[in-house]
Write a protein that holds these residues in place. Structure first.
Motif, PDB file in Angstrom:
ATOM      1  N   TYR A  49       0.794  -1.233   0.000  1.00 38.43           N
ATOM      2  CA  TYR A  49       0.000   0.000   0.000  1.00 38.43           C
ATOM      3  C   TYR A  49       0.828   1.286   0.000  1.00 38.43           C
ATOM      4  O   TYR A  49       0.283   2.355  -0.268  1.00 38.43           O
ATOM      5  CB  TYR A  49      -0.950   0.000   1.192  1.00 38.43           C
ATOM      6  CG  TYR A  49      -2.027  -1.050   1.079  1.00 38.43           C
ATOM      7  CD1 TYR A  49      -3.049  -0.928   0.146  1.00 38.43           C
ATOM      8  CD2 TYR A  49      -1.998  -2.194   1.881  1.00 38.43           C
ATOM      9  CE1 TYR A  49      -4.032  -1.906   0.019  1.00 38.43           C
ATOM     10  CE2 TYR A  49      -2.975  -3.176   1.766  1.00 38.43           C
ATOM     11  CZ  TYR A  49      -3.984  -3.025   0.840  1.00 38.43           C
ATOM     12  OH  TYR A  49      -4.954  -3.991   0.715  1.00 38.43           O
ATOM     13  N   ALA A  50       2.125   1.203   0.288  1.00 33.47           N
ATOM     14  CA  ALA A  50       2.961   2.404   0.247  1.00 33.47           C
ATOM     15  C   ALA A  50       3.342   2.688  -1.207  1.00 33.47           C
ATOM     16  O   ALA A  50       3.960   1.846  -1.870  1.00 33.47           O
ATOM     17  CB  ALA A  50       4.209   2.219   1.110  1.00 33.47           C
ATOM     18  N   SER A  51       2.994   3.861  -1.685  1.00 29.25           N
ATOM     19  CA  SER A  51       3.158   4.177  -3.114  1.00 29.25           C
ATOM     20  C   SER A  51       4.616   4.196  -3.552  1.00 29.25           C
ATOM     21  O   SER A  51       4.920   3.905  -4.711  1.00 29.25           O
ATOM     22  CB  SER A  51       2.505   5.526  -3.425  1.00 29.25           C
ATOM     23  OG  SER A  51       3.073   6.560  -2.629  1.00 29.25           O
ATOM     24  N   ARG A  52       5.526   4.540  -2.640  1.00 29.25           N
ATOM     25  CA  ARG A  52       6.925   4.652  -3.060  1.00 29.25           C
ATOM     26  C   ARG A  52       7.719   3.350  -2.899  1.00 29.25           C
ATOM     27  O   ARG A  52       8.935   3.337  -3.090  1.00 29.25           O
ATOM     28  CB  ARG A  52       7.614   5.783  -2.276  1.00 29.25           C
ATOM     29  CG  ARG A  52       7.737   5.582  -0.773  1.00 29.25           C
ATOM     30  CD  ARG A  52       8.549   6.749  -0.198  1.00 29.25           C
ATOM     31  NE  ARG A  52       8.747   6.653   1.231  1.00 29.25           N
ATOM     32  CZ  ARG A  52       7.974   7.216   2.144  1.00 29.25           C
ATOM     33  NH1 ARG A  52       6.914   7.904   1.770  1.00 29.25           N
ATOM     34  NH2 ARG A  52       8.243   7.095   3.428  1.00 29.25           N
ATOM     35  N   ILE A  53       7.037   2.265  -2.575  1.00 29.89           N
ATOM     36  CA  ILE A  53       7.707   0.972  -2.425  1.00 29.89           C
ATOM     37  C   ILE A  53       7.257   0.038  -3.540  1.00 29.89           C
ATOM     38  O   ILE A  53       6.062  -0.086  -3.829  1.00 29.89           O
ATOM     39  CB  ILE A  53       7.399   0.335  -1.052  1.00 29.89           C
ATOM     40  CG1 ILE A  53       7.991   1.179   0.069  1.00 29.89           C
ATOM     41  CG2 ILE A  53       7.963  -1.088  -0.977  1.00 29.89           C
ATOM     42  CD1 ILE A  53       7.711   0.644   1.450  1.00 29.89           C
ATOM     43  N   SER A  54       8.226  -0.614  -4.163  1.00 27.81           N
ATOM     44  CA  SER A  54       7.939  -1.572  -5.229  1.00 27.81           C
ATOM     45  C   SER A  54       8.676  -2.874  -4.946  1.00 27.81           C
ATOM     46  O   SER A  54       9.857  -2.856  -4.586  1.00 27.81           O
ATOM     47  CB  SER A  54       8.385  -1.005  -6.584  1.00 27.81           C
ATOM     48  OG  SER A  54       8.202  -1.964  -7.605  1.00 27.81           O
ATOM     49  N   ARG A  55       7.977  -3.981  -5.054  1.00 30.53           N
ATOM     50  CA  ARG A  55       8.577  -5.288  -4.835  1.00 30.53           C
ATOM     51  C   ARG A  55       8.126  -6.261  -5.917  1.00 30.53           C
ATOM     52  O   ARG A  55       7.010  -6.179  -6.424  1.00 30.53           O
ATOM     53  CB  ARG A  55       8.177  -5.854  -3.465  1.00 30.53           C
ATOM     54  CG  ARG A  55       8.766  -5.131  -2.262  1.00 30.53           C
ATOM     55  CD  ARG A  55      10.259  -5.352  -2.184  1.00 30.53           C
ATOM     56  NE  ARG A  55      10.831  -4.763  -0.976  1.00 30.53           N
ATOM     57  CZ  ARG A  55      11.231  -3.513  -0.857  1.00 30.53           C
ATOM     58  NH1 ARG A  55      11.095  -2.678  -1.889  1.00 30.53           N
ATOM     59  NH2 ARG A  55      11.774  -3.064   0.268  1.00 30.53           N
TER      60      ARG A  55
END
Length: 299
Positions: A49-55
């Protein structure tokens, strides 16, 4: 001999060993499993849900596998049977199925994550992609859950043909079966899955070592190297534990407590990356990642 009766005939004298039963040990075991359960849930939710995190999806699969594992081992707690010396059959049977299927699930998900990291590091450092990488990426994402389903089915068949073997362990920490087949199949698969995983981790470490002259100039190179190396130690440790479980009948409460720290270790290794920590520390102003960091972004 009746169909599948060989499964019952395979049962050894595996009466529960009550010598290590202690409420304090059960409490420690359950506490570690709960930390792994809620820790993995928090980490996954934050990354989702954190927009600046991508996995990558293999990362989510890895974290979700530990969520499933910890949930399996805490079923007595959440069903309200933790203080019942003889839990209801349905709860005990369900937990027995889940705990035999969980270790191969986490091992396969771990292998998937390691393979994906290997793909990414090869591309970052060598600029080359594995042939049909997209196909392999999809396969390693699905494979853990196929393994999990097969192990659940195997344990279900054996349990239904040998229901009298379902019981709470002597340590009182969870339910299992007196039949040795599910446990040995499970731990044997874990070893088979983690051996190539450790080899790939070794190749990854070697690739990082060869390119260290370039990597050490990057802002997060040390963090990356330590995380990969720590993950390799994690794999070796899991193999050693699996071999102990394969060759022994009574594992004891202390060894179970050691095993319960593995989900916590997974959460600490992959839930403490810089971007996640910045989200957790919401009261601090986000620090913009240096441009050089993007080169080593394995997410």
């Amino acid at each position: 001999m009746a169909p599948l009766s060989f499964l019952i005939a395979s049962r050894e004298d595996r009466s529960p060993d009550y010598s290590q039963h202690a409420s304090s040990r059960i409490g420690v075991f359950v506490a570690f499993q709960c930390i792994g359960l809620f820790g993995s849930l928090i980490v996954m939710s934050t990354a989702l849900y954190a927009s600046r995190i991508s996995r990558h999806m293999t990362w989510f699969s890895f974290m979700f596998s530990w969520f499933i594992s910890s949930l399996s081992y805490t079923l007595l707690l959440f069903s309200g049977e933790i203080n019942n010396p003889e839990p209801g059959f349905s709860v005990c049977f369900t937990q027995a199925l889940l705990i035999y299927a969980a270790p191969p699930l986490t091992a396969a998900a771990t292998m998937g994550l390691v393979v994906q990291i290997w793909f990414n590091i090869r591309f970052i450092l060598l600029g080359t992609r594995i042939k049909r990488e997209q196909y392999w990426s999809s396969a390693i994402l699905i494979f853990p859950y196929v393994v999990h389903a097969i192990l659940l089915l195997e344990a279900l068949i054996i349990g239904l043909n040998d229901p009298d073997s379902i019981r709470r362990t002597g340590s009182g920490m969870y339910c299992n079966t007196g039949n040795p087949i599910p446990g040995r199949v499970s731990t044997g698969l874990v070893v088979l899955l983690l051996l190539p995983t450790v080899v790939i981790e070794g190749l990854t470490c070697n690739l990082l070592r060869k390119h260290w002259a370039v990597l050490k100039k990057e802002a997060n190179s040390i963090s990356l190297a330590l995380r990969v190396f720590g993950f390799m130690i994690f794999g070796v440790f899991a193999i050693a534990l699996s071999l102990v479980f394969f060759f022994t009948v009574h594992h004891g409460a202390d060894l179970n407590i050691v095993v319960s720290t593995i989900p916590l270790t997974a959460v600490l290794l992959f839930g403490t990356q810089r971007d996640l920590l910045q989200v957790y520390m919401f009261w601090k102003r986000p620090v913009k990642q240096p441009e050089a960091d993007s080169k080593l972004d394995l997410n």
